[in-house]
Design a protein around this motif. Sequence first.
Motif, short mmCIF file in Angstrom:
data_model
loop_
_atom_site.label_atom_id
_atom_site.label_comp_id
_atom_site.label_asym_id
_atom_site.label_seq_id
_atom_site.Cartn_x
_atom_site.Cartn_y
_atom_site.Cartn_z
N GLY A 74 -52.57 -46.56 87.73
CA GLY A 74 -52.34 -47.28 88.98
C GLY A 74 -51.07 -46.89 89.69
O GLY A 74 -50.63 -47.60 90.61
N ARG A 75 -50.45 -45.77 89.31
CA ARG A 75 -49.22 -45.29 89.93
C ARG A 75 -49.52 -44.07 90.79
O ARG A 75 -50.56 -43.41 90.62
N VAL A 76 -48.60 -43.77 91.70
CA VAL A 76 -48.73 -42.62 92.59
C VAL A 76 -47.51 -41.73 92.38
O VAL A 76 -46.37 -42.20 92.53
N PRO A 77 -47.68 -40.45 92.04
CA PRO A 77 -46.52 -39.56 91.87
C PRO A 77 -45.94 -39.16 93.22
O PRO A 77 -46.63 -39.13 94.24
N GLY A 78 -44.66 -38.85 93.20
CA GLY A 78 -43.99 -38.44 94.43
C GLY A 78 -42.64 -37.80 94.14
O GLY A 78 -42.20 -37.75 92.99
N VAL A 79 -42.00 -37.34 95.19
CA VAL A 79 -40.70 -36.67 95.10
C VAL A 79 -39.83 -37.16 96.24
O VAL A 79 -40.29 -37.33 97.37
N VAL A 80 -38.55 -37.39 95.96
CA VAL A 80 -37.53 -37.66 96.97
C VAL A 80 -36.60 -36.46 97.00
O VAL A 80 -36.02 -36.09 95.97
N HIS A 81 -36.45 -35.84 98.16
CA HIS A 81 -35.61 -34.65 98.25
C HIS A 81 -34.85 -34.66 99.56
O HIS A 81 -35.18 -35.37 100.51
N GLY A 82 -33.81 -33.85 99.60
CA GLY A 82 -32.97 -33.74 100.78
C GLY A 82 -31.67 -33.05 100.43
O GLY A 82 -31.52 -32.46 99.36
N HIS A 83 -30.71 -33.12 101.34
CA HIS A 83 -29.39 -32.51 101.15
C HIS A 83 -28.34 -33.60 101.15
O HIS A 83 -28.31 -34.46 102.04
N VAL A 84 -27.46 -33.57 100.16
CA VAL A 84 -26.34 -34.50 100.04
C VAL A 84 -25.08 -33.68 99.81
O VAL A 84 -24.93 -33.04 98.76
N GLY A 85 -24.17 -33.68 100.78
CA GLY A 85 -22.94 -32.93 100.64
C GLY A 85 -23.12 -31.44 100.51
O GLY A 85 -22.33 -30.77 99.83
N GLY A 86 -24.15 -30.89 101.11
CA GLY A 86 -24.42 -29.46 101.03
C GLY A 86 -25.21 -29.06 99.81
O GLY A 86 -25.59 -27.90 99.68
N ALA A 87 -25.47 -29.99 98.89
CA ALA A 87 -26.23 -29.70 97.68
C ALA A 87 -27.63 -30.30 97.80
O ALA A 87 -27.84 -31.29 98.50
N MET A 88 -28.56 -29.68 97.08
CA MET A 88 -29.94 -30.13 97.11
C MET A 88 -30.10 -31.37 96.23
O MET A 88 -29.65 -31.38 95.08
N PHE A 89 -30.71 -32.40 96.78
CA PHE A 89 -30.97 -33.64 96.06
C PHE A 89 -32.47 -33.74 95.82
O PHE A 89 -33.27 -33.61 96.75
N LYS A 90 -32.87 -33.99 94.57
CA LYS A 90 -34.29 -34.08 94.23
C LYS A 90 -34.47 -35.05 93.07
O LYS A 90 -33.77 -34.96 92.06
N ARG A 91 -35.40 -35.99 93.23
CA ARG A 91 -35.73 -36.95 92.18
C ARG A 91 -37.25 -37.11 92.13
O ARG A 91 -37.91 -37.26 93.17
N LEU A 92 -37.78 -37.08 90.92
CA LEU A 92 -39.20 -37.34 90.72
C LEU A 92 -39.39 -38.84 90.57
O LEU A 92 -38.68 -39.49 89.78
N ILE A 93 -40.35 -39.39 91.30
CA ILE A 93 -40.55 -40.83 91.31
C ILE A 93 -42.03 -41.14 91.13
O ILE A 93 -42.89 -40.25 91.21
#
Length: 246
Positions: A74-93
């Motif tokens: 009953g869950r849905v996979p996803g990703v949160v990504h972007g740039h924070v302070g010039g570095a790549m931000f990525k989290r699996l959720i």
Amino acid sequence: RKARGPRPAVCPMLALRARHGLCSALTVRRCAVAASGPVVVTDLDDLPLYDVYAEERSEKLVGSRRSRELRYEGRVPGVVHGHVGGAMFKRLISLDGKAVTAMERRLGLKVEGTICRLHLGGVKLIVVPRMLQMHPFRNYAMNVNFVLWSPWTRLRLPPRFINEDESIALKRGAYLVRDRLWVDVRVDHPSMCPDRVEFDLMDVEVGDKLCMSQDLLPEGVHLIKPARDEGAVFAVVQGSRRGAAA
């Protein structure tokens, strides 16, 4: 060893490529915003944003098999990504499947034009949904991604046609042929994000074209590509001129 100074906001090579037309100026501005760090929003709790709750999942639990197991639970996979302070931000959720399906039903075409407040492990992030994938014939979500919001994040706003019931031309048999589904904009602050782009049909006549303009957007909302979207036709009023003049 000589100490280096602070890193410039824009890469000199990228600026040189833009000067010779090898990349767009929009790419340079986006990189400048990414290198300068995220925009700090102090009144995050007071903003009228859509709340989304997610749980972080381990990077080891990836792949089609694990995604299929999450959907069975009953869950849905996803990703949160972007740039924070010039570095790549990525989290699996992972998100609750019913909540994602309810979000798709409520937002509809304005899913990618809605700024959300993502609750992730006690941290609140300002994000924009991307790639909300629904099952072809079953009514449940399969995947959804989120992008960290910045003043240069693309938002897709659908049009809204007002005073359609009071238009004289439409009452006399004319009809509206829609051409585009949304327009790409950016906002200076999350609270400035409009719901839709409104087009007034009160005084339209047969043959009129409803075109996009910066004047239709509220203050703080800008077209990402004015050269392409300024004057773009969203709908055309068609029908019998004889019937409309009767």
